[in-house]
Motif scaffolding. Structure first.
Motif, PDB file in Angstrom:
ATOM      1  N   THR A   1      51.665  40.696  37.318  1.00 17.16           N
ATOM      2  CA  THR A   1      51.172  41.282  38.566  1.00 17.16           C
ATOM      3  C   THR A   1      49.727  40.887  38.816  1.00 17.16           C
ATOM      4  O   THR A   1      49.374  40.436  39.919  1.00 17.16           O
ATOM      5  CB  THR A   1      51.325  42.814  38.540  1.00 17.16           C
ATOM      6  OG1 THR A   1      52.715  43.120  38.374  1.00 17.16           O
ATOM      7  CG2 THR A   1      50.807  43.441  39.827  1.00 17.16           C
ATOM      8  N   LYS A   2      48.911  41.012  37.795  1.00 15.85           N
ATOM      9  CA  LYS A   2      47.497  40.659  37.921  1.00 15.85           C
ATOM     10  C   LYS A   2      47.330  39.166  38.246  1.00 15.85           C
ATOM     11  O   LYS A   2      46.548  38.789  39.121  1.00 15.85           O
ATOM     12  CB  LYS A   2      46.774  40.991  36.605  1.00 15.85           C
ATOM     13  CG  LYS A   2      45.294  40.850  36.643  1.00 15.85           C
ATOM     14  CD  LYS A   2      44.631  41.075  35.283  1.00 15.85           C
ATOM     15  CE  LYS A   2      45.116  42.297  34.569  1.00 15.85           C
ATOM     16  NZ  LYS A   2      44.478  42.503  33.264  1.00 15.85           N
ATOM     17  N   ILE A   3      48.089  38.325  37.573  1.00 18.87           N
ATOM     18  CA  ILE A   3      47.991  36.881  37.784  1.00 18.87           C
ATOM     19  C   ILE A   3      48.512  36.509  39.176  1.00 18.87           C
ATOM     20  O   ILE A   3      47.857  35.766  39.914  1.00 18.87           O
ATOM     21  CB  ILE A   3      48.753  36.111  36.685  1.00 18.87           C
ATOM     22  CG1 ILE A   3      48.094  36.344  35.321  1.00 18.87           C
ATOM     23  CG2 ILE A   3      48.811  34.619  37.012  1.00 18.87           C
ATOM     24  CD1 ILE A   3      48.945  35.904  34.133  1.00 18.87           C
ATOM     25  N   ARG A   4      49.672  37.026  39.548  1.00 22.86           N
ATOM     26  CA  ARG A   4      50.253  36.714  40.866  1.00 22.86           C
ATOM     27  C   ARG A   4      49.342  37.169  42.002  1.00 22.86           C
ATOM     28  O   ARG A   4      49.165  36.450  42.989  1.00 22.86           O
ATOM     29  CB  ARG A   4      51.626  37.355  41.019  1.00 22.86           C
ATOM     30  CG  ARG A   4      52.709  36.665  40.237  1.00 22.86           C
ATOM     31  CD  ARG A   4      54.033  37.440  40.445  1.00 22.86           C
ATOM     32  NE  ARG A   4      55.061  36.966  39.590  1.00 22.86           N
ATOM     33  CZ  ARG A   4      55.964  36.042  39.937  1.00 22.86           C
ATOM     34  NH1 ARG A   4      55.931  35.508  41.127  1.00 22.86           N
ATOM     35  NH2 ARG A   4      56.882  35.668  39.082  1.00 22.86           N
ATOM     36  N   ASP A   5      48.787  38.384  41.889  1.00 22.75           N
ATOM     37  CA  ASP A   5      47.900  38.889  42.934  1.00 22.75           C
ATOM     38  C   ASP A   5      46.673  38.000  43.098  1.00 22.75           C
ATOM     39  O   ASP A   5      46.264  37.683  44.215  1.00 22.75           O
ATOM     40  CB  ASP A   5      47.471  40.330  42.642  1.00 22.75           C
ATOM     41  CG  ASP A   5      48.602  41.336  42.803  1.00 22.75           C
ATOM     42  OD1 ASP A   5      49.681  40.977  43.336  1.00 22.75           O
ATOM     43  OD2 ASP A   5      48.401  42.501  42.385  1.00 22.75           O
ATOM     44  N   ALA A   6      46.092  37.586  41.976  1.00 22.63           N
ATOM     45  CA  ALA A   6      44.911  36.712  42.035  1.00 22.63           C
ATOM     46  C   ALA A   6      45.267  35.362  42.638  1.00 22.63           C
ATOM     47  O   ALA A   6      44.533  34.839  43.484  1.00 22.63           O
ATOM     48  CB  ALA A   6      44.308  36.543  40.644  1.00 22.63           C
ATOM     49  N   LEU A   7      46.388  34.793  42.240  1.00 21.35           N
ATOM     50  CA  LEU A   7      46.789  33.489  42.776  1.00 21.35           C
ATOM     51  C   LEU A   7      47.127  33.582  44.262  1.00 21.35           C
ATOM     52  O   LEU A   7      46.846  32.642  45.017  1.00 21.35           O
ATOM     53  CB  LEU A   7      47.960  32.916  41.983  1.00 21.35           C
ATOM     54  CG  LEU A   7      47.618  32.493  40.553  1.00 21.35           C
ATOM     55  CD1 LEU A   7      48.884  32.089  39.798  1.00 21.35           C
ATOM     56  CD2 LEU A   7      46.590  31.383  40.528  1.00 21.35           C
TER      57      LEU A   7
END
Length: 134
Positions: A94-100
């Motif tokens: 979730t953290k990675i997808r949101d940032a990307l």
């Protein structure tokens, strides 16, 4: 190939034992859950995502059914490193997808390795992968 973390100014003071900055009593050592002398070098970064610290070796070892506390070198075995990578990405997706989604590569990179090390290569790989999808 999965790799070992190399000695650098980020993990080792000049003239000190390798990975002394990860030892118990240091800020990074506390955050990594290192509790015994020698844990800094014993639980240095290994694998595809540089699994680092006693707590992470215990947590991700349990997720893949391996005793990485007793055998930390196992984190560098390609099959285990791949399973650790998959578990790590699932735990942080979730953290990675949101940032990307925001094109915030610094935050995405930090979610993967805790800092900005390798940020230009990370962004370049993302962009290269992006072109394959279009």
């Amino acid at each position: 190939m999965p790799i070992d973390e190399e000695i650098s100014t980020l993990n080792t003071d000049p003239g000190a034992r390798p990975f002394n900055r990860y030892e118990p009593g240091t800020g990074p050592g506390k955050r990594l859950g290192n509790t015994r002398a020698g844990d800094g070098a014993r639980y240095k970064g290994r694998g595809f995502v540089q699994l680092t610290g006693r707590d992470n070796y215990k947590r991700f070892g349990a997720k893949i059914g391996a005793d990485l506390i007793a055998s930390p070198e196992g984190a560098k075995d390609p099959a285990m490193a791949g399973r650790i990578l998959a578990e790590f990405l699932a735990a942080n997706q979730t953290k990675i997808r949101d940032a990307l989604a925001r094109q915030d590569f610094a935050t995405a990179r930090k979610a993967v390795n805790g800092g900005k090390h390798g940020l230009p290569a990370f962004e370049a790989c993302y962009r290269a992968g992006e072109t394959l999808l279009t």
